[in-house]
Design a protein around this motif. Structure first.
Motif, PDB file in Angstrom:
ATOM      1  N   TRP A  48       0.827  -1.202   0.000  1.00 46.85           N
ATOM      2  CA  TRP A  48       0.000   0.000   0.000  1.00 46.85           C
ATOM      3  C   TRP A  48       0.861   1.251   0.000  1.00 46.85           C
ATOM      4  N   SER A  49       1.925   1.250   0.789  1.00 50.70           N
ATOM      5  CA  SER A  49       2.744   2.458   0.880  1.00 50.70           C
ATOM      6  C   SER A  49       3.622   2.653  -0.345  1.00 50.70           C
ATOM      7  N   ALA A  67      -3.479   3.333   6.587  1.00 50.92           N
ATOM      8  CA  ALA A  67      -3.707   3.608   8.009  1.00 50.92           C
ATOM      9  C   ALA A  67      -4.621   2.552   8.631  1.00 50.92           C
ATOM     10  N   ALA A  68      -5.661   2.159   7.910  1.00 51.50           N
ATOM     11  CA  ALA A  68      -6.585   1.140   8.428  1.00 51.50           C
ATOM     12  C   ALA A  68      -5.886  -0.209   8.571  1.00 51.50           C
ATOM     13  N   GLY A  69      -5.034  -0.567   7.622  1.00 54.59           N
ATOM     14  CA  GLY A  69      -4.285  -1.822   7.703  1.00 54.59           C
ATOM     15  C   GLY A  69      -3.329  -1.825   8.880  1.00 54.59           C
ATOM     16  N   CYS A  70      -2.687  -0.695   9.120  1.00 55.46           N
ATOM     17  CA  CYS A  70      -1.789  -0.571  10.274  1.00 55.46           C
ATOM     18  C   CYS A  70      -2.578  -0.731  11.577  1.00 55.46           C
ATOM     19  N   GLU A 130       7.011   0.453  14.485  1.00 55.99           N
ATOM     20  CA  GLU A 130       7.139   0.889  13.090  1.00 55.99           C
ATOM     21  C   GLU A 130       5.795   0.883  12.376  1.00 55.99           C
ATOM     22  N   VAL A 131       4.973  -0.106  12.663  1.00 53.88           N
ATOM     23  CA  VAL A 131       3.630  -0.161  12.066  1.00 53.88           C
ATOM     24  C   VAL A 131       2.802   1.028  12.553  1.00 53.88           C
TER      25      VAL A 131
END
Length: 154
Positions: A48-49, A67-70, A130-131
């Motif tokens: 994603w990033s 952001a939602a995945g994190c 980090e996440v």
């Protein structure tokens, strides 16, 4: 992120090899499964990033999904730490909140990619930090690239 890693992230077989390479040597079945789950999620976040678009609207969705995945992974990490007997906590890196969100995403992505490629085992609390930083950077990038503004802020 170097081009070789980017290519492996988006190649299903290459990504699978990256995930398997993170398994601790001589691990139990539980440890191997937790490792695979966590690192597969990291690969997804890095995708994603690292994705590139030509549209601000698509980028806004990408930042939101990042952001939602994190947040999703962070919500699962305490239980996964418990499963493998690791202490839970966030070892958060210090990001400069004055940097643009997209710059913070790039920096956090680089650090997370380095953990994916690290030769030594990575404690889950370090990974969690980090996440968390990547998710915060994604939210910052979304806010800075958004066309909306709070009342009275313009």
């Amino acid at each position: 992120m170097d081009d070789d890693l980017r290519q492996r992230l988006f190649d299903p077989k290459g990504a699978h090899r990256l995930v398997l390479a993170r398994r601790p040597p001589e691990s139990s079945v539980v440890t191997a499964v937790v490792s695979d789950v966590v690192w597969q999620e990291v690969v997804s976040l890095l995708r994603w990033s690292a994705a590139t678009t030509g549209s601000a609207d698509v980028d806004a969705g990408r930042w939101w999904r990042l952001a939602a995945g994190c947040a999703d992974l962070l919500g699962r990490l305490p239980g996964l730490c418990d499963e493998v007997g690791e202490p839970w906590g966030l070892a958060a890196p210090a990001d400069d909140p004055e940097l643009p969100g997209t710059t913070r995403v790039a920096l956090a992505t680089g650090r997370l990619a380095a953990l994916l490629s690290a030769p030594d085992p990575v404690p889950l609390r370090w990974l969690a930090g980090e996440v968390d930083a990547l998710g915060a950077a994604g939210i910052s990038a979304l806010a800075q690239t958004s066309s909306w503004a709070l009342p009275g802020s313009r």
